[in-house]
Design a protein around this motif. Structure first.
Motif, short mmCIF file in Angstrom:
data_model
loop_
_atom_site.label_atom_id
_atom_site.label_comp_id
_atom_site.label_asym_id
_atom_site.label_seq_id
_atom_site.Cartn_x
_atom_site.Cartn_y
_atom_site.Cartn_z
N GLN A 82 29.64 50.99 42.63
CA GLN A 82 30.14 50.43 41.38
C GLN A 82 30.41 48.96 41.62
O GLN A 82 31.14 48.61 42.56
CB GLN A 82 31.41 51.16 40.95
N ILE A 83 29.86 48.11 40.80
CA ILE A 83 29.90 46.67 41.05
C ILE A 83 30.44 45.92 39.83
O ILE A 83 30.01 46.18 38.70
CB ILE A 83 28.50 46.14 41.41
N VAL A 136 35.21 39.96 47.09
CA VAL A 136 34.66 38.79 47.77
C VAL A 136 34.43 37.64 46.80
O VAL A 136 34.05 37.85 45.64
CB VAL A 136 33.34 39.21 48.49
N LEU A 137 34.69 36.44 47.29
CA LEU A 137 34.37 35.22 46.55
C LEU A 137 33.09 34.65 47.14
O LEU A 137 33.02 34.37 48.34
CB LEU A 137 35.51 34.20 46.69
N VAL A 138 32.09 34.51 46.30
CA VAL A 138 30.76 34.08 46.73
C VAL A 138 30.44 32.75 46.06
O VAL A 138 30.73 32.56 44.88
CB VAL A 138 29.71 35.14 46.34
N SER A 139 29.83 31.84 46.80
CA SER A 139 29.32 30.62 46.17
C SER A 139 27.81 30.66 46.21
O SER A 139 27.20 31.18 47.15
CB SER A 139 29.83 29.38 46.89
N LEU A 140 27.22 30.16 45.15
CA LEU A 140 25.76 30.17 45.05
C LEU A 140 25.30 28.74 44.91
O LEU A 140 25.49 28.11 43.87
CB LEU A 140 25.32 30.99 43.83
N ARG A 141 24.69 28.25 45.95
CA ARG A 141 24.21 26.88 45.94
C ARG A 141 23.00 26.74 45.02
O ARG A 141 22.17 27.63 44.95
CB ARG A 141 23.77 26.46 47.34
N GLY A 142 22.93 25.58 44.39
CA GLY A 142 21.71 25.23 43.70
C GLY A 142 21.43 26.01 42.44
O GLY A 142 20.32 26.01 41.95
N MET A 143 22.39 26.74 41.97
CA MET A 143 22.17 27.40 40.70
C MET A 143 23.46 27.32 39.89
O MET A 143 24.55 27.32 40.40
CB MET A 143 21.75 28.86 40.89
N GLU A 144 23.27 27.24 38.58
CA GLU A 144 24.42 27.32 37.70
C GLU A 144 24.78 28.78 37.60
O GLU A 144 24.01 29.59 37.12
CB GLU A 144 24.08 26.76 36.32
N ALA A 145 25.98 29.12 38.02
CA ALA A 145 26.36 30.53 38.05
C ALA A 145 26.31 31.14 36.65
O ALA A 145 25.99 32.31 36.50
CB ALA A 145 27.75 30.67 38.62
N SER A 146 26.59 30.32 35.63
CA SER A 146 26.59 30.86 34.27
C SER A 146 25.22 31.40 33.88
O SER A 146 25.10 32.35 33.13
CB SER A 146 27.03 29.77 33.28
N VAL A 206 31.43 33.10 42.14
CA VAL A 206 31.49 34.42 41.55
C VAL A 206 32.41 35.30 42.39
O VAL A 206 32.36 35.26 43.62
CB VAL A 206 30.07 35.06 41.50
N VAL A 207 33.26 36.06 41.72
CA VAL A 207 34.04 37.08 42.42
C VAL A 207 33.39 38.43 42.17
O VAL A 207 33.10 38.79 41.03
CB VAL A 207 35.51 37.11 41.95
N LEU A 208 33.13 39.16 43.25
CA LEU A 208 32.51 40.47 43.18
C LEU A 208 33.49 41.53 43.65
O LEU A 208 34.26 41.30 44.57
CB LEU A 208 31.31 40.56 44.13
N SER A 209 33.43 42.70 43.03
CA SER A 209 34.06 43.86 43.64
C SER A 209 33.00 44.95 43.74
O SER A 209 32.17 45.11 42.85
CB SER A 209 35.27 44.34 42.85
N VAL A 224 41.91 43.45 43.17
CA VAL A 224 42.73 44.50 43.78
C VAL A 224 41.83 45.64 44.23
O VAL A 224 40.97 46.09 43.47
CB VAL A 224 43.74 45.06 42.74
N ILE A 225 42.00 46.12 45.44
CA ILE A 225 41.45 47.41 45.84
C ILE A 225 42.60 48.24 46.39
O ILE A 225 43.43 47.74 47.15
CB ILE A 225 40.29 47.30 46.86
N VAL A 226 42.66 49.49 45.97
CA VAL A 226 43.87 50.26 46.29
C VAL A 226 43.54 51.75 46.38
O VAL A 226 42.71 52.27 45.62
CB VAL A 226 44.96 49.98 45.23
N LEU A 227 44.17 52.40 47.34
CA LEU A 227 44.10 53.86 47.46
C LEU A 227 45.38 54.43 46.86
O LEU A 227 46.48 54.09 47.29
CB LEU A 227 43.97 54.28 48.93
N VAL A 228 45.22 55.27 45.85
CA VAL A 228 46.36 55.82 45.12
C VAL A 228 46.38 57.33 45.29
O VAL A 228 45.33 57.97 45.26
CB VAL A 228 46.21 55.46 43.61
N SER A 229 47.55 57.90 45.47
CA SER A 229 47.66 59.36 45.46
C SER A 229 48.42 59.77 44.21
O SER A 229 49.32 59.07 43.75
CB SER A 229 48.39 59.86 46.71
N LEU A 230 48.00 60.89 43.65
CA LEU A 230 48.62 61.38 42.42
C LEU A 230 49.19 62.77 42.70
O LEU A 230 48.44 63.72 42.87
CB LEU A 230 47.59 61.45 41.29
#
Lengths: 268, 268
Positions: free
Chosen positions: A140-141, A112-122, A69-72, B110-116
């Motif tokens: 915000q996630i 971040v790229l996270v791996s989750l063992r033992g579970m189907e990410a879907s 999973v990729v998280l931001s 992408v994470i970015v700081l933007v000025s306007l």
């Protein structure tokens, strides 16, 4: 001559694995003294690695299915974010495979790229994201399932080049230095995108105009380029140099020994 | 001895401005040959910087009001993302102040700081985000207003320390190398967070277990530490070394000359 010497010195510890962006200061032509002082009282402590590694709590190597999973995450900066975030992930059995985190303005941003063992990410993604949102209500996630980590292709191949037609892609690093101008990021990346070259890692930074009289810009790009396109990429980057008054350095990186060995392992 | 020599060599071009994470390979005790080859046929081209800078299209320095926004974008990786994104921002008159972008799994983040320039960000944020979402419909996008860019505090001060009580914060870089273990990121950052030390920049990476027999972990942290806490931070990091079997190096970075000059300018 000095610039070249500095570049080659730096190159000694470079490989393709992680981009390292030497500071704007160190590479700026106007600043010569921006070097690190290693405080002797707190000299780097190099642990006895061989001992440490042999006695380390090595995690068991299992064939357990992992989801990726990729998280931001984006929110107000405060003390302990990374601690709390990583502690939370560990408590779920998730592993941080790769991450970039930065204070930007007054915010703290994480990808971040996270791996989750033992579970189907879907199956687990929605639950996973809900849990994160409860644990970090001020953030915000975003979360996206992604393909299995491709340790071999740390830099991805150009989409349009089939493996048979263009089997070899060379890892390159492109560094840009100069005054900040509108459109400079677009101009550099256009040279690559127009040839279907994808980017594995990009960092940019600017500094206040106060020191030099104008804002300074710094960019570091890692990508893989088909050998047949290297010279035209270089030619186009020279045009960008001319147009924007920046200095662009192009480095071919040594093919990563780690990748080769991973390859060998995976082919068994 | 070799490890120390390599560390000190690298330190020559380090400053606090941008963290550079030398590769796992270069610092791994088991890999000695992961060095960069500078292909002579594509040797770095160092542009005549003095000339380039003097003839550069230097953007006008104005007192126009700027708003600052932190964006995160996450979506499927494809050719041209950075080009399209930066082109779009330029077309709005927005400037990329600082960014981290990476391919993670099959995604691009992408994470970015933007000025306007010339707009009050508080008025324009919703419109700005809507515009981005139409332009990049496949991406998950977050946007947050943030405080004006603090060029001086590239690394933020600990929240609990008032300026008068603890006026001096020293910039440090902490590097962690070793086998990947659950909880290692949390353990390192806990040492800092428990002393109200915030982090300005963090990168982590792991590699496949295929090469070394176990997954390798690499972490690079930049932060500012009050002088009175340095020794206890070091002591606690030694405990982390013992517990996780990793090597942790602590570097005090030279106070950034650029910051000092920015300071001077801002105080006028």
């Amino acid at each position: 001559m000095q610039a070249v010497a500095r570049t080659l010195l730096r190159s000694v510890q470079r490989t393709a694995l992680i981009p390292r962006v030497p500071s704007l200061v160190a590479r700026s032509p106007v600043v010569q003294s921006g070097v690190l002082r290693c405080n002797p009282s707190i000299a780097p402590r190099i642990a006895p690695i061989a001992r440490a590694f042999s006695s380390a709590p090595v995690p068991p190597q299992s064939d357990e299915k992992r989801g990726y999973v990729v998280l931001s995450m984006l929110g107000k900066d405060k003390v302990g974010i990374v601690r709390d975030f990583s502690h939370y992930l560990t408590s779920l059995g998730a592993n941080v495979e790769e991450s970039r985190m930065a204070r930007l303005g007054g915010e703290f941003a994480v990808i971040v790229l996270v791996s989750l063992r033992g579970m189907e990410a879907s199956e687990g993604l929605a639950k996973f994201k809900t849990g994160l949102e409860s644990a970090f209500p001020d953030f915000q996630i975003h979360a996206r399932l992604t393909e299995e980590r491709d340790a071999d292709a740390d830099v991805s191949a150009a989409e349009s080049s089939s493996e048979s037609a263009e089997p070899e892609l060379l890892p390159f690093e492109i560094q840009v230095d100069g005054p900040d101008s509108p459109g400079i990021v677009a101009a550099v990346t256009k040279v690559l995108a127009s040839r279907n070259i994808t980017l594995s890692n990009v960092e940019t930074q600017t500094t206040s105009a106060a020191f030099s009289g104008y804002p300074l810009f710094r960019m570091d790009v890692e990508c893989r380029i088909p050998p047949s396109l290297v010279s035209e990429v270089e030619r186009d980057l020279e045009s960008v140099e001319e147009k924007f008054g920046v200095a662009i350095s192009v480095f071919e990186l040594e093919e990563d020994v780690l990748d080769d060995d991973v390859d060998g392992e995976e082919k068994r």
